[in-house]
Every structure is written in C-alpha cells, then in structure tokens.
Motif scaffolding. Structure first.
Motif, PDB file in Angstrom:
ATOM      1  N   ALA A 201     -18.648 -80.160 -11.545  1.00 51.22           N
ATOM      2  CA  ALA A 201     -17.742 -80.428 -10.615  1.00 51.22           C
ATOM      3  C   ALA A 201     -17.533 -82.064 -10.059  1.00 51.22           C
ATOM      4  O   ALA A 201     -16.475 -82.141 -10.310  1.00 51.22           O
ATOM      5  N   ARG A 202     -18.594 -82.762  -9.999  1.00 50.87           N
ATOM      6  CA  ARG A 202     -18.782 -84.327  -9.952  1.00 50.87           C
ATOM      7  C   ARG A 202     -17.703 -84.646 -10.985  1.00 50.87           C
ATOM      8  O   ARG A 202     -16.874 -85.843 -10.460  1.00 50.87           O
TER       9      ARG A 202
ATOM     10  N   PRO B 210     -19.337 -74.415  -4.048  1.00 51.88           N
ATOM     11  CA  PRO B 210     -19.483 -75.937  -3.583  1.00 51.88           C
ATOM     12  C   PRO B 210     -20.616 -76.124  -2.116  1.00 51.88           C
ATOM     13  O   PRO B 210     -21.028 -74.430  -1.652  1.00 51.88           O
TER      14      PRO B 210
ATOM     15  N   TYR C 100     -23.061 -80.653  -5.377  1.00 56.84           N
ATOM     16  CA  TYR C 100     -22.061 -80.308  -6.468  1.00 56.84           C
ATOM     17  C   TYR C 100     -22.719 -80.539  -7.756  1.00 56.84           C
ATOM     18  O   TYR C 100     -23.489 -80.863  -8.461  1.00 56.84           O
TER      19      TYR C 100
ATOM     20  N   HIS D  95     -14.121 -83.729 -10.525  1.00 54.12           N
ATOM     21  CA  HIS D  95     -13.500 -84.828  -9.418  1.00 54.12           C
ATOM     22  C   HIS D  95     -13.259 -86.330  -9.361  1.00 54.12           C
ATOM     23  O   HIS D  95     -12.171 -86.854  -8.943  1.00 54.12           O
TER      24      HIS D  95
ATOM     25  N   THR E  29     -15.009 -74.023 -12.227  1.00 49.49           N
ATOM     26  CA  THR E  29     -16.469 -74.020 -11.647  1.00 49.49           C
ATOM     27  C   THR E  29     -16.658 -73.648 -10.402  1.00 49.49           C
ATOM     28  O   THR E  29     -17.549 -73.447 -10.009  1.00 49.49           O
ATOM     29  N   ARG E  30     -15.434 -74.626  -8.966  1.00 53.59           N
ATOM     30  CA  ARG E  30     -15.757 -73.756  -7.921  1.00 53.59           C
ATOM     31  C   ARG E  30     -15.989 -72.115  -8.252  1.00 53.59           C
ATOM     32  O   ARG E  30     -16.861 -72.091  -6.751  1.00 53.59           O
TER      33      ARG E  30
ATOM     34  N   ARG F  94     -11.475 -77.211 -12.240  1.00 54.49           N
ATOM     35  CA  ARG F  94     -12.212 -77.567 -11.080  1.00 54.49           C
ATOM     36  C   ARG F  94     -12.261 -75.627 -10.695  1.00 54.49           C
ATOM     37  O   ARG F  94     -13.254 -75.538 -10.413  1.00 54.49           O
TER      38      ARG F  94
END
Length: 209
Positions: free
Chosen positions: A43-44, A105, A39, A47, A99-100, A96
């Motif tokens: 994103a990391r 992903p 990712y 998360h 971002t996704r 998120r």
C-alpha cells in the motif's frame, strides 16, 4: 545478619532482571503497535508511486493547456505522456482499492476529532473516485476527438466510441472540472498532512512512510 546481606545482591539482581524484562516487553509492544498502525508495504509503495505519476500527469496537463507548444510533434508527445500515465494511474487506483479491501488501513489515532475523521474519509473516497473517473473521461474524450490512444506509443487501446465533436467538448469540459476537483482534493490531503504533522503531532504521516 550476614545471611541477610548475602541475599540482598540476589534480590537486587532479580529486580534488575524483572525491570529489564518489563522494558523489553514494552519495547516489543511499542514496535508491534507502530507496525500495526502502518499501511502494509504494498500500500505504501502504491501510494508513493501514484503520487509521483500524478505530478507527471498534472505537469503535462498544465503544460498542454497553459503553455501549448507550437511544435505539433512535441504537443502530441505531451498528450501521449499525459494520457498514457493516466492509464497507469487508473490501473494503480484499482490495485490500491484491492489492497485496501484485503488489508484495511490502520485507524486514525483514537483522539482524532470526529469531524476530522469524517473529512479524511470523504477526501480519500473522493480521490479514489477521481483517480478512476479522470482517466476514463480523458480516454473517452480522446476517442471522441478522433484520436485513438496508443499507450506510450506502444500499446493500442480499442476505441469504444467514434469521432463526435459535440460529445468530445462535453467530455473535455468534464475532464477540466475533474482536474480542478482533484487539484482541490490534493490540496486538502496535503493540508491534512500538515495538520497531523505540525499541529497535532500524532505521527499519522508515519503510517505511510
């Protein structure tokens, strides 16, 4: 025959250079492949930040329900922590999802069983849905009980609904059901981590580290 012997080191050196070049190319390809399977950094971070905040939210929620403090001031402080971090989790969930959307992903390993892939997608979809629904329902329930929310006792949020105890009970019940659901999904998510890390050993966890 002397000229043949003189040419041998040159051929050996050329072969060694080609071998080294091939090894370097393979290493670069492996590094690129590893990077592509991870990712993106944003994103990391989102998360793991969500994971940490969920620990806080769940801990405060369980404390309120099962170990309700006798000190009213402390109890309301726990409520505020639970609700305020819930608002932050809601905002993180939106971030998120965006971002996704803009950075899809990385796929699971191609040899992952189809059933496992479907379960992973279902778990992720359900978690995102609850990360949005739970704070929303909790916020509305707070309003319906007659307590406007002030995030971290600093930022007041408008109350979309007035005091309504019948509605408050319904919303609180739904919030409780959602808590059980999200706890179950987090358990399933962690079970997936164990499955990929210790059974399949396919490096899926490295995508998020």
């Amino acid at each position: 025959m002397w000229y043949k012997d003189a040419a041998a080191p040159a051929r050996a050196g050329g072969h060694l250079a080609i071998t080294r070049s091939s090894s370097n190319a393979a290493a670069r390809a492996n590094t690129t492949m590893t990077t592509e399977r991870r990712y993106i950094t944003a994103a990391r971070w989102l998360h793991w930040l969500t994971a940490v905040l969920m620990v806080v939210v769940i801990t405060a929620g369980l404390w309120i329900v099962y170990f309700e403090p006798k000190d009213e001031a402390f109890k309301f402080r726990l409520y505020n922590i639970h609700e305020s971090f819930g608002v932050v989790v809601f905002a993180l969930a939106i971030a998120r999802l965006l971002t996704r959307w803009f950075n899809p992903p990385p796929p699971l390993p191609p040899d992952t069983p189809a059933l496992i892939q479907r379960l992973a997608h279902l778990t992720h979809f359900s978690l995102y849905a609850l990360l949005l629904l739970m704070p929303t329902i909790g916020f509305l329930a707070t309003n319906a009980w007659g307590f406007p929310l002030k995030v971290f006792d600093l930022i007041p949020l408008p109350s979309p609904i007035g005091k309504d105890e019948a509605l408050a009970k319904t919303l609180s019940f739904l919030h409780g059901c959602g808590a059980v659901a999200i706890g179950t999904l987090i358990g399933a998510h962690l079970a997936g981590v164990v499955y990929h890390t210790f059974i399949r050993r396919d490096g899926v966890l490295k995508r998020m580290t």
